[in-house]
Scaffold this active site. Structure first.
Site, PDB file in Angstrom:
ATOM      1  N   GLN A  50       0.814  -1.230   0.000  1.00 56.67           N
ATOM      2  CA  GLN A  50       0.000   0.000   0.000  1.00 56.67           C
ATOM      3  C   GLN A  50       0.845   1.277   0.000  1.00 56.67           C
ATOM      4  O   GLN A  50       0.437   2.305  -0.530  1.00 56.67           O
ATOM      5  CB  GLN A  50      -0.937   0.007   1.205  1.00 56.67           C
ATOM      6  CG  GLN A  50      -0.222   0.104   2.536  1.00 56.67           C
ATOM      7  CD  GLN A  50      -1.170   0.162   3.730  1.00 56.67           C
ATOM      8  OE1 GLN A  50      -2.368   0.076   3.571  1.00 56.67           O
ATOM      9  NE2 GLN A  50      -0.616   0.333   4.913  1.00 56.67           N
ATOM     10  N   ARG A  60      16.383  -1.321  11.107  1.00 60.64           N
ATOM     11  CA  ARG A  60      15.296  -1.845  10.251  1.00 60.64           C
ATOM     12  C   ARG A  60      15.451  -1.437   8.785  1.00 60.64           C
ATOM     13  O   ARG A  60      15.150  -2.219   7.888  1.00 60.64           O
ATOM     14  CB  ARG A  60      13.938  -1.376  10.783  1.00 60.64           C
ATOM     15  CG  ARG A  60      13.473  -2.172  11.983  1.00 60.64           C
ATOM     16  CD  ARG A  60      12.113  -1.721  12.472  1.00 60.64           C
ATOM     17  NE  ARG A  60      11.739  -2.456  13.660  1.00 60.64           N
ATOM     18  CZ  ARG A  60      10.759  -3.377  13.719  1.00 60.64           C
ATOM     19  NH1 ARG A  60      10.021  -3.622  12.669  1.00 60.64           N
ATOM     20  NH2 ARG A  60      10.510  -4.024  14.836  1.00 60.64           N
ATOM     21  N   TYR A  95      20.269  -1.996  22.561  1.00 58.75           N
ATOM     22  CA  TYR A  95      21.279  -2.776  21.828  1.00 58.75           C
ATOM     23  C   TYR A  95      21.786  -1.936  20.663  1.00 58.75           C
ATOM     24  O   TYR A  95      21.169  -0.945  20.281  1.00 58.75           O
ATOM     25  CB  TYR A  95      20.717  -4.131  21.370  1.00 58.75           C
ATOM     26  CG  TYR A  95      19.415  -4.092  20.593  1.00 58.75           C
ATOM     27  CD1 TYR A  95      19.378  -3.873  19.221  1.00 58.75           C
ATOM     28  CD2 TYR A  95      18.194  -4.303  21.252  1.00 58.75           C
ATOM     29  CE1 TYR A  95      18.173  -3.855  18.524  1.00 58.75           C
ATOM     30  CE2 TYR A  95      16.988  -4.289  20.555  1.00 58.75           C
ATOM     31  CZ  TYR A  95      16.984  -4.067  19.193  1.00 58.75           C
ATOM     32  OH  TYR A  95      15.799  -4.043  18.505  1.00 58.75           O
TER      33      TYR A  95
HETATM   34  C1  LIG Z   1       8.500  -2.030  19.743  1.00 59.33           C
HETATM   35  C2  LIG Z   1       8.597  -3.235  18.867  1.00 59.33           C
HETATM   36  C3  LIG Z   1       9.780  -3.970  18.821  1.00 59.33           C
HETATM   37  C4  LIG Z   1       9.860  -5.136  18.041  1.00 59.33           C
HETATM   38  N1  LIG Z   1      11.044  -5.829  18.006  1.00 59.33           N
HETATM   39  C5  LIG Z   1      11.115  -6.982  17.273  1.00 59.33           C
HETATM   40  C6  LIG Z   1      12.334  -7.739  17.217  1.00 59.33           C
HETATM   41  O1  LIG Z   1      13.341  -7.361  17.816  1.00 59.33           O
HETATM   42  N2  LIG Z   1      12.346  -8.886  16.481  1.00 59.33           N
HETATM   43  C7  LIG Z   1      11.247  -9.329  15.793  1.00 59.33           C
HETATM   44  O2  LIG Z   1      11.316 -10.377  15.146  1.00 59.33           O
HETATM   45  N3  LIG Z   1      10.092  -8.610  15.802  1.00 59.33           N
HETATM   46  C8  LIG Z   1      10.003  -7.461  16.520  1.00 59.33           C
HETATM   47  N4  LIG Z   1       8.848  -6.719  16.512  1.00 59.33           N
HETATM   48  C9  LIG Z   1       7.698  -7.215  15.738  1.00 59.33           C
HETATM   49  C10 LIG Z   1       7.829  -6.918  14.253  1.00 59.33           C
HETATM   50  O3  LIG Z   1       8.068  -5.550  14.024  1.00 59.33           O
HETATM   51  C11 LIG Z   1       6.552  -7.346  13.547  1.00 59.33           C
HETATM   52  O4  LIG Z   1       6.139  -8.602  14.002  1.00 59.33           O
HETATM   53  C12 LIG Z   1       6.822  -7.446  12.031  1.00 59.33           C
HETATM   54  O5  LIG Z   1       7.081  -6.170  11.515  1.00 59.33           O
HETATM   55  C13 LIG Z   1       5.628  -8.073  11.323  1.00 59.33           C
HETATM   56  O6  LIG Z   1       5.920  -8.138   9.972  1.00 59.33           O
HETATM   57  P1  LIG Z   1       4.740  -8.273   8.905  1.00 59.33           P
HETATM   58  O7  LIG Z   1       5.445  -8.264   7.585  1.00 59.33           O
HETATM   59  O8  LIG Z   1       3.871  -9.413   9.251  1.00 59.33           O
HETATM   60  O9  LIG Z   1       3.870  -6.967   9.079  1.00 59.33           O
HETATM   61  P2  LIG Z   1       4.281  -5.445   8.894  1.00 59.33           P
HETATM   62  O10 LIG Z   1       5.715  -5.224   9.211  1.00 59.33           O
HETATM   63  O11 LIG Z   1       3.252  -4.654   9.626  1.00 59.33           O
HETATM   64  O12 LIG Z   1       4.144  -5.214   7.328  1.00 59.33           O
HETATM   65  C14 LIG Z   1       2.881  -5.213   6.708  1.00 59.33           C
HETATM   66  C15 LIG Z   1       3.007  -4.515   5.369  1.00 59.33           C
HETATM   67  O13 LIG Z   1       1.758  -4.609   4.700  1.00 59.33           O
HETATM   68  C16 LIG Z   1       1.413  -3.338   4.190  1.00 59.33           C
HETATM   69  N5  LIG Z   1      -0.057  -3.294   4.135  1.00 59.33           N
HETATM   70  C17 LIG Z   1      -0.935  -3.180   5.163  1.00 59.33           C
HETATM   71  N6  LIG Z   1      -2.203  -3.227   4.728  1.00 59.33           N
HETATM   72  C18 LIG Z   1      -2.143  -3.365   3.381  1.00 59.33           C
HETATM   73  C19 LIG Z   1      -3.114  -3.498   2.348  1.00 59.33           C
HETATM   74  N7  LIG Z   1      -4.443  -3.472   2.625  1.00 59.33           N
HETATM   75  N8  LIG Z   1      -2.705  -3.621   1.062  1.00 59.33           N
HETATM   76  C20 LIG Z   1      -1.372  -3.657   0.762  1.00 59.33           C
HETATM   77  N9  LIG Z   1      -0.383  -3.532   1.690  1.00 59.33           N
HETATM   78  C21 LIG Z   1      -0.775  -3.408   2.994  1.00 59.33           C
HETATM   79  C22 LIG Z   1       2.015  -2.346   5.161  1.00 59.33           C
HETATM   80  O14 LIG Z   1       2.196  -1.071   4.564  1.00 59.33           O
HETATM   81  C23 LIG Z   1       3.324  -3.027   5.496  1.00 59.33           C
HETATM   82  O15 LIG Z   1       4.344  -2.711   4.583  1.00 59.33           O
HETATM   83  C24 LIG Z   1       8.742  -5.546  17.281  1.00 59.33           C
HETATM   84  C25 LIG Z   1       7.564  -4.800  17.304  1.00 59.33           C
HETATM   85  C26 LIG Z   1       7.489  -3.650  18.081  1.00 59.33           C
HETATM   86  C27 LIG Z   1       6.206  -2.874  18.085  1.00 59.33           C
END
Ligand SMILES: Cc1cc2nc3c(=O)[nH]c(=O)nc-3n(C[C@H](O)[C@H](O)[C@H](O)COP(=O)(O)OP(=O)(O)OC[C@H]3O[C@@H](n4cnc5c(N)ncnc54)[C@H](O)[C@@H]3O)c2cc1C
Length: 380
Positions: free
Chosen positions: A18, A91, A197
């Site tokens: 998106q 990141r 870290y």
């Molecule tokens: C404070 C904090 C610290 C963290 N530290 C860690 C860590 O050290 N190690 C670790 O493994 N995890 C960590 N996490 C968790 C990690 O950030 C998330 O679990 C991870 O980013 C999830 O990845 P994802 O690809 O599933 O979702 P997201 O990273 O949320 O990516 C989803 C993507 O989909 C897109 N999107 C959303 N809706 C739509 C749509 N309708 N159509 C098209 N595109 C869309 C978004 O723009 C985004 O690019 C942390 C989280 C937080 C909040």
């Protein structure tokens, strides 16, 4: 990430995102060996070593006097034990190295999925800009507020944890006077915890996350907080905590949500991956790591499947992944309670159970770091 593993399995992939650009915010992320071994097999070992910081140890410290409650070696010890490194990344650098491994032509930016329609032989996807696409399979990897999830299993609000995370990034040279070791440090205290870290190629920054109780409910990587507010939350803590927080020019605030485990991840030709399937609190640092495991297993399950009937492959994917991701969701919730115990009997029992300094790398995490999700597919 899924695009990478699926392409390696010989599957044609199109990514619809998106956002108008592939951008990550200035924050850190921990990638444990259960994911780094997958990334290594994708040919990313060299770039991970270039951009990643390998912590020497992980340690937990007491909030007021800074006493080390437990300390366990990572670095070479982690690689010897688990066969892959533990990394800390900025990141943006992690995203760059993943994106560089996928041809730009398969990534379609500015495509927000708003609808889907399933047919026996395909799924059609609609985007906010009027575009459509058709595929054998749609993988909803669209995060905790997943539209795809809502479209296949219905709307359900995520659960607010009652915790808010402040985050900061400080140039390492601004903290040189503290003589910080290149490790992952976590400070536990009543109602709060603080993690820091090093990240950025060459350990250029100290990344910190300060988790505090709160009712502020906005989830956004870009919402600003006040450094002074974060500092106030850690009044009375060991001076090193305040020194690290206070060295940040700015801080972001992020309300922490998770979800209950889903009954099913797949409906027809649509499945879920990452936070869309199993959003969890960050207290095991496993959210992204589990998404990487999902991507590896999904590709293995689909590799030899019949595109006319994906049901067996998707069932295998879900059955393999759900128990482990659920364990991380539940463990992360429990950690939220355990880290924040008030001083007293429970806290003392907890501290005793942590053991003390040991050279064994995280024995309680063998099930997590020692597991190779691709192993079952290699012996076949
Ligand atoms: C404070 C904090 C610290 C963290 N530290 C860690 C860590 O050290 N190690 C670790 O493994 N995890 C960590 N996490 C968790 C990690 O950030 C998330 O679990 C991870 O980013 C999830 O990845 P994802 O690809 O599933 O979702 P997201 O990273 O949320 O990516 C989803 C993507 O989909 C897109 N999107 C959303 N809706 C739509 C749509 N309708 N159509 C098209 N595109 C869309 C978004 O723009 C985004 O690019 C942390 C989280 C937080 C909040």
């Amino acid at each position: 990430m899924a695009a990478l593993t699926l392409r390696r399995a010989g599957i044609e992939v199109e990514v619809f995102e998106q956002a108008a650009g592939l951008r990550e915010i200035g924050a850190g992320i921990q990638i444990s060996p259960n994911a780094s071994r997958i990334l290594q097999r994708l040919g990313l070992a060299k770039s991970m070593r270039e951009y990643g910081v390998r912590p020497l140890a992980v340690q937990i410290r007491r909030w007021d006097d800074g006493r080390i409650l437990t300390r366990q070696l990572l670095g070479d010890e982690c690689e010897r034990t688990f066969g892959a490194p533990y990394f800390h990344f900025h990141r943006a650098e992690l995203l760059d190295l993943l994106a560089a491994a996928v041809p730009a032509r398969v990534i379609h930016l500015d495509h927000r999925c708003v609808g889907l329609q399933q047919y026996p032989d395909r799924v059609e996807i609609r985007f906010h800009n009027g575009a459509t696409a058709a595929a054998d399979l749609l993988v909803g990897a669209d995060g905790i507020h997943s539209t795809v999830r809502e479209l296949i299993v219905g709307a359900e609000s995520p659960r607010f944890s009652g915790h808010v995370a402040y985050r900061g990034l400080v140039p390492a040279e601004h903290l040189a006077h503290l003589g910080l070791e290149v490790n992952a440090s976590s400070w536990w205290g009543p109602g709060h915890h603080f993690v820091h870290y090093f990240v950025g190629a060459g350990a250029r920054y100290v990344n910190w996350v300060a988790v505090v109780p709160g009712e502020w409910r906005i989830e956004s990587w870009t919402a600003r907080g006040e450094v002074a507010d974060a500092l106030r939350e850690f009044d009375g803590w060991h001076p090193q905590v305040g020194a690290i927080i206070g060295a940040a020019d700015a801080t972001n605030r992020w309300a922490l949500y998770d979800r209950d485990p889903l009954v099913r991840w797949t409906v027809g030709r649509v499945t879920l991956l990452g936070d869309a399937a199993h959003a969890m609190l960050p207290y095991m640092a496993q959210g992204a790591v589990q998404a990487i495991e999902d991507a590896a297993v999904l590709a293995k399950c689909l590799e030899r499947s019949d595109r006319r009937d994906l049901a067996p492959a998707l069932r295998h994917y879900e059955e393999t992944r759900k128990p482990r991701a659920t364990r991380c969701q539940e463990g992360s919730r429990r950690n939220g309670t355990m880290y924040h115990l008030a001083d007293g009997e429970h806290q003392q029992l907890r501290d005793v159970s942590l053991g003390s300094a040991t050279t064994a790398p995280l024995p309680q995490n063998v099930w997590l770091y020692g597991h190779d999700v691709e192993a079952e597919f290699m012996v076949k």
